[in-house]
Design a protein around this motif. Sequence first.
Motif, PDB file in Angstrom:
ATOM      1  N   GLN A 153     -74.757   5.474  68.042  1.00  9.27           N
ATOM      2  CA  GLN A 153     -74.237   6.671  68.713  1.00  9.27           C
ATOM      3  C   GLN A 153     -72.730   6.808  68.549  1.00  9.27           C
ATOM      4  O   GLN A 153     -72.211   7.913  68.386  1.00  9.27           O
ATOM      5  N   ARG A 154     -71.989   5.691  68.571  1.00 13.29           N
ATOM      6  CA  ARG A 154     -70.544   5.752  68.545  1.00 13.29           C
ATOM      7  C   ARG A 154     -69.983   5.915  67.151  1.00 13.29           C
ATOM      8  O   ARG A 154     -68.822   6.297  66.993  1.00 13.29           O
ATOM      9  N   ARG A 155     -70.736   5.574  66.117  1.00 10.70           N
ATOM     10  CA  ARG A 155     -70.219   5.654  64.761  1.00 10.70           C
ATOM     11  C   ARG A 155     -70.155   7.095  64.283  1.00 10.70           C
ATOM     12  O   ARG A 155     -70.832   7.993  64.806  1.00 10.70           O
ATOM     13  N   ASN A 156     -69.336   7.317  63.265  1.00 11.11           N
ATOM     14  CA  ASN A 156     -69.234   8.629  62.634  1.00 11.11           C
ATOM     15  C   ASN A 156     -70.513   8.890  61.852  1.00 11.11           C
ATOM     16  O   ASN A 156     -70.876   8.113  60.975  1.00 11.11           O
ATOM     17  N   PRO A 157     -71.224   9.980  62.132  1.00  2.04           N
ATOM     18  CA  PRO A 157     -72.517  10.207  61.453  1.00  2.04           C
ATOM     19  C   PRO A 157     -72.380  10.441  59.959  1.00  2.04           C
ATOM     20  O   PRO A 157     -73.388  10.392  59.239  1.00  2.04           O
ATOM     21  N   ASP A 158     -71.167  10.722  59.482  1.00  2.00           N
ATOM     22  CA  ASP A 158     -70.960  10.979  58.056  1.00  2.00           C
ATOM     23  C   ASP A 158     -70.430   9.744  57.328  1.00  2.00           C
ATOM     24  O   ASP A 158     -69.837   9.866  56.239  1.00  2.00           O
ATOM     25  N   THR A 159     -70.607   8.585  57.890  1.00  2.50           N
ATOM     26  CA  THR A 159     -70.196   7.349  57.239  1.00  2.50           C
ATOM     27  C   THR A 159     -71.409   6.446  57.030  1.00  2.50           C
ATOM     28  O   THR A 159     -72.516   6.747  57.474  1.00  2.50           O
ATOM     29  N   GLU A 160     -71.169   5.360  56.355  1.00  2.45           N
ATOM     30  CA  GLU A 160     -72.256   4.422  56.032  1.00  2.45           C
ATOM     31  C   GLU A 160     -72.819   3.788  57.301  1.00  2.45           C
ATOM     32  O   GLU A 160     -72.082   3.366  58.180  1.00  2.45           O
ATOM     33  N   LEU A 161     -74.149   3.732  57.374  1.00  7.67           N
ATOM     34  CA  LEU A 161     -74.829   3.065  58.480  1.00  7.67           C
ATOM     35  C   LEU A 161     -75.230   1.670  58.031  1.00  7.67           C
ATOM     36  O   LEU A 161     -75.954   1.507  57.048  1.00  7.67           O
ATOM     37  N   ARG A 162     -74.763   0.673  58.772  1.00  8.77           N
ATOM     38  CA  ARG A 162     -75.048  -0.723  58.436  1.00  8.77           C
ATOM     39  C   ARG A 162     -76.101  -1.274  59.390  1.00  8.77           C
ATOM     40  O   ARG A 162     -75.918  -1.256  60.604  1.00  8.77           O
ATOM     41  N   ILE A 163     -77.193  -1.759  58.813  1.00 13.34           N
ATOM     42  CA  ILE A 163     -78.327  -2.283  59.590  1.00 13.34           C
ATOM     43  C   ILE A 163     -78.623  -3.697  59.131  1.00 13.34           C
ATOM     44  O   ILE A 163     -78.662  -3.982  57.934  1.00 13.34           O
ATOM     45  N   LEU A 164     -78.837  -4.581  60.081  1.00  8.71           N
ATOM     46  CA  LEU A 164     -79.239  -5.958  59.797  1.00  8.71           C
ATOM     47  C   LEU A 164     -80.700  -6.121  60.211  1.00  8.71           C
ATOM     48  O   LEU A 164     -81.058  -5.844  61.357  1.00  8.71           O
ATOM     49  N   THR A 165     -81.535  -6.548  59.278  1.00  4.16           N
ATOM     50  CA  THR A 165     -82.957  -6.745  59.565  1.00  4.16           C
ATOM     51  C   THR A 165     -83.279  -8.232  59.569  1.00  4.16           C
ATOM     52  O   THR A 165     -82.779  -8.985  58.735  1.00  4.16           O
ATOM     53  N   CYS A 166     -84.105  -8.651  60.495  1.00  2.00           N
ATOM     54  CA  CYS A 166     -84.507 -10.052  60.612  1.00  2.00           C
ATOM     55  C   CYS A 166     -85.994 -10.173  60.295  1.00  2.00           C
ATOM     56  O   CYS A 166     -86.825  -9.553  60.971  1.00  2.00           O
ATOM     57  N   ILE A 167     -86.330 -10.965  59.292  1.00  3.14           N
ATOM     58  CA  ILE A 167     -87.717 -11.169  58.864  1.00  3.14           C
ATOM     59  C   ILE A 167     -88.029 -12.656  58.942  1.00  3.14           C
ATOM     60  O   ILE A 167     -87.287 -13.470  58.395  1.00  3.14           O
ATOM     61  N   HIS A 168     -89.097 -13.019  59.632  1.00  2.61           N
ATOM     62  CA  HIS A 168     -89.475 -14.422  59.704  1.00  2.61           C
ATOM     63  C   HIS A 168     -90.766 -14.728  58.971  1.00  2.61           C
ATOM     64  O   HIS A 168     -91.136 -15.895  58.842  1.00  2.61           O
ATOM     65  N   SER A 169     -91.469 -13.701  58.493  1.00  2.00           N
ATOM     66  CA  SER A 169     -92.674 -13.932  57.698  1.00  2.00           C
ATOM     67  C   SER A 169     -92.923 -12.701  56.830  1.00  2.00           C
ATOM     68  O   SER A 169     -92.390 -11.617  57.081  1.00  2.00           O
ATOM     69  N   VAL A 170     -93.748 -12.893  55.807  1.00  2.97           N
ATOM     70  CA  VAL A 170     -94.046 -11.789  54.888  1.00  2.97           C
ATOM     71  C   VAL A 170     -94.774 -10.665  55.615  1.00  2.97           C
ATOM     72  O   VAL A 170     -94.660  -9.494  55.238  1.00  2.97           O
ATOM     73  N   GLY A 171     -95.497 -10.977  56.681  1.00  3.17           N
ATOM     74  CA  GLY A 171     -96.227  -9.950  57.409  1.00  3.17           C
ATOM     75  C   GLY A 171     -95.338  -8.916  58.066  1.00  3.17           C
ATOM     76  O   GLY A 171     -95.798  -7.810  58.386  1.00  3.17           O
ATOM     77  N   ASN A 172     -94.075  -9.226  58.294  1.00  7.19           N
ATOM     78  CA  ASN A 172     -93.154  -8.265  58.897  1.00  7.19           C
ATOM     79  C   ASN A 172     -92.481  -7.363  57.877  1.00  7.19           C
ATOM     80  O   ASN A 172     -91.773  -6.427  58.259  1.00  7.19           O
TER      81      ASN A 172
END
Length: 868
Positions: free
Chosen positions: A476-495
């Motif tokens: 919400q606080r970031r500028n919507p016209d800039t890059e969105l950085r997301i970190l994903t956590c995966i612990h198994s292939v099923g996810n």
Amino acid sequence: MSQSRNVTFGNYTISRPGGLEIQVCYPEEFNKYDSPWQRQNPMMRAVPLLATELGFAIITIRLFIILLKPLHQPRFIPELLTSILIGPSTFGTFESLSPDTIVKQMMKLFPYENTVLLETFSSLGLTFYMFLVGLEMDVSAVKRMEKKSLSIAFAGIVIPFCIGAALHFVPIHEGITRESPNLGALFWAISLTITSFPDLARILSDVKLLHTDIGKTALSSAIVNDLSSWFLLVLVIVAFNHYSKHRHGPALTELGAFLMAMLPIICFILIFWFVLRPCIAWMIKETKKKAGKFSDTHISVILLGVVVCGFIADGCGMHSMAGGFIFGLIIPNGELAINIMERTEEFISGVWLPSFIVVSGLRTNFLELFSKTKLFYLLLTTIMATSAKILSTVLVALCYGMPVRDGVALGGLMNTKGVMALIVLNEGRSLKAIDNILMAAMVFMLLLMTGLVGPIFFLANKKAKRTRKYKQRTIQRRNPDTELRILTCIHSVGNLSGIINLLELSNATKKSPLCVFAVHLVELTRRASAMLIVHDAFRTKTSDHNSIRELADSDLIINGFRHYQDRNDDITVQPLTAVSSFTSIHEDIFEIAEDKVVALILIPFHKQPTADGELQGENHQIREVNNNLLAKAPCSIGILVDRGIGSAVITSAQSSLHGRQGLKLCMLFIGGPDDREALFYAWRMAGKPGVNLTVVRYVYNKDGESGILVEDQNNTEDEDLVDTARDVKQKDLDDEFINEFRFKTMYDSSITYNDKMVSNVEELVESITTMYGEYELYIIGRGENVKSPLTMGLSGWVDNPELGPVGETLVSSNSTAHASVLVVQQSSSALFRSESLQVKRKFGRQKWASPILNPDFEAFENKKKKYY
């Protein structure tokens, strides 16, 4: 049958420098029978004693591991302390005590007559241990190293090598002449060039520096150092053996003998690398095609190959452990390598390796170190040996523009030693190149250098955390016209499928691209974890589809994200591997989130859905990780309950091509910062073609109450007035955000907004399950610390508090059992939440009114006409 009792004398030869040999004789009793078939088995006496010695060493190592855990010490330090404890430095000092003392009785655990069997057992254990060391290394990674890492590794070999060779000639003690001082200096030099990769990997994981530039550079340089040290050790052993045979001959004869001795070794290495290595790779490939997995037979053949390779290497003039190391090095990294490690690592490191620790400890006397040395020269040698790696690393770091502080830190990490350094010193002493006092001095330096690395870096990192200020980031606080950085956590292939398809919905565009940090969560329990660390350090953005290497779970996950990146030009994926204990792995995730400045962390739910939508198979460790993330995360968190979102995304993409209705999303808004964050993320998804978003705001307006209560369990009567103001402020922020959302989406046909008036919990649940139960994905806020009268009745029977009351309702309801659910929580920082109350939005505090009355409406209409 007659039986006579005889006494014979065995002997055990102790070699000292200068050609001095001491022959120790001991009495040995045995029973002599008339029949040779009834002779007493000599192993009946030796094997129980060997088992007792190993048991004592294993228990002592485990105790030291427990005691030193708060100091963040690698396993090598407890092993080294155990060797000192069982040696003459401690137990040996009690020889003058009466025989009935406990310590005196314990000294009988390690008699001279059992040393031969103990050394044989330790040699076999070292061969298998070095096989594991080679198995976890990826030689092909050297070709992909950065120039900076190679330079640091090269400097970390040359400068410490020269300094170590010079330190050999420092007059630490007097009265003992060395037969081969020049070659003895080489063993000192090699021991200083070594950086133990397994121990360094665990230290970096423990102090949370694994994913920093310093950590990756240290790991990559450690591989080069280890490989180079092994090559140098083989050369020195061969040179020493032939020097002792041809030292009085002509120079040409001596050189020719050395080259002839190296010929079988070179042939051994070439045949293994260019003949046996492709054969093993072919076997792995064919096995995967036919059987799909490796059987016990494959593991047994490989382990038998370790013994055979050790035998051949010993016959070629090398040590048997060099053969095991080379054999492990030629096995491709992948599923077979990990299976071997998982089945053998605990036994080899936990049972076989302590036998070498016992042998080394029995040969090392620290009392002589302090009683027969010049302390000034000993201190000087210790300082020079400790600073060799640091000096070399700082020089290279300055050449590459790195700060001096980073160079010193990197040099300290490169000082991490391990069993390999102890092997080098023991080989030097066995070949009479170094004496016992020099051996004790070097062991003392290894203990000091490695023991200081963990605590210093842990304290430095802890201090840095206290002084570092991280600006909490949200979508919400970031500028919507800039890059969105997301970190994903995966612990198994099923996810994997659900997370990737959720990222697909995140609507990456040229104006607002997506940068994804795909983190594979691996529990640090076995040596296979270290392999995953090094693979992560050298992964590139292009995948090798023709590679014959079998893929482990980590490789499958990373390749899945790479294929996702290849399909989208506006998406960048950076693969990472977080290797740590699950009790503290959330700290690694926080480090990555802060270092990469991400706005959202996506994590899978700890239960897996069945075919009929039910959730089962609870993973308590992952649940603990999720709860730790929710409690302390510096940015927003999203928990995904995946029930086939992948197929829904594919359907939406196909529908958009044919002009039909695509994926249907529903955002249920009740109020609070979590709901505002969830709505902003859903708003971004609605910009993707083929996605239709329905926003339902549930309003509780009975008797003029605000409908939002900020939960504070420590409330007092004096704070009631403040809490009332917070409630009002929260509702104002909700109104302002909804105002902005409706104004900007009033002409967007893919977004539908509804206000729904409900007066109690029953009406809320009925509305969700009956009127809004046909959507593929629900996006909601968790509602942490914010309670509405609409959800108070739901909190009492929530089984999964991490989903919140509304999330629990959606997951457990039969009418929404087909749908996936994304639960969003804004930053968990209480300070940040209080600061968010002071945010002044663009539209101030005005209540909802017609968009025509808004002063920006005319500009909006002109812009719309221009593009439409």
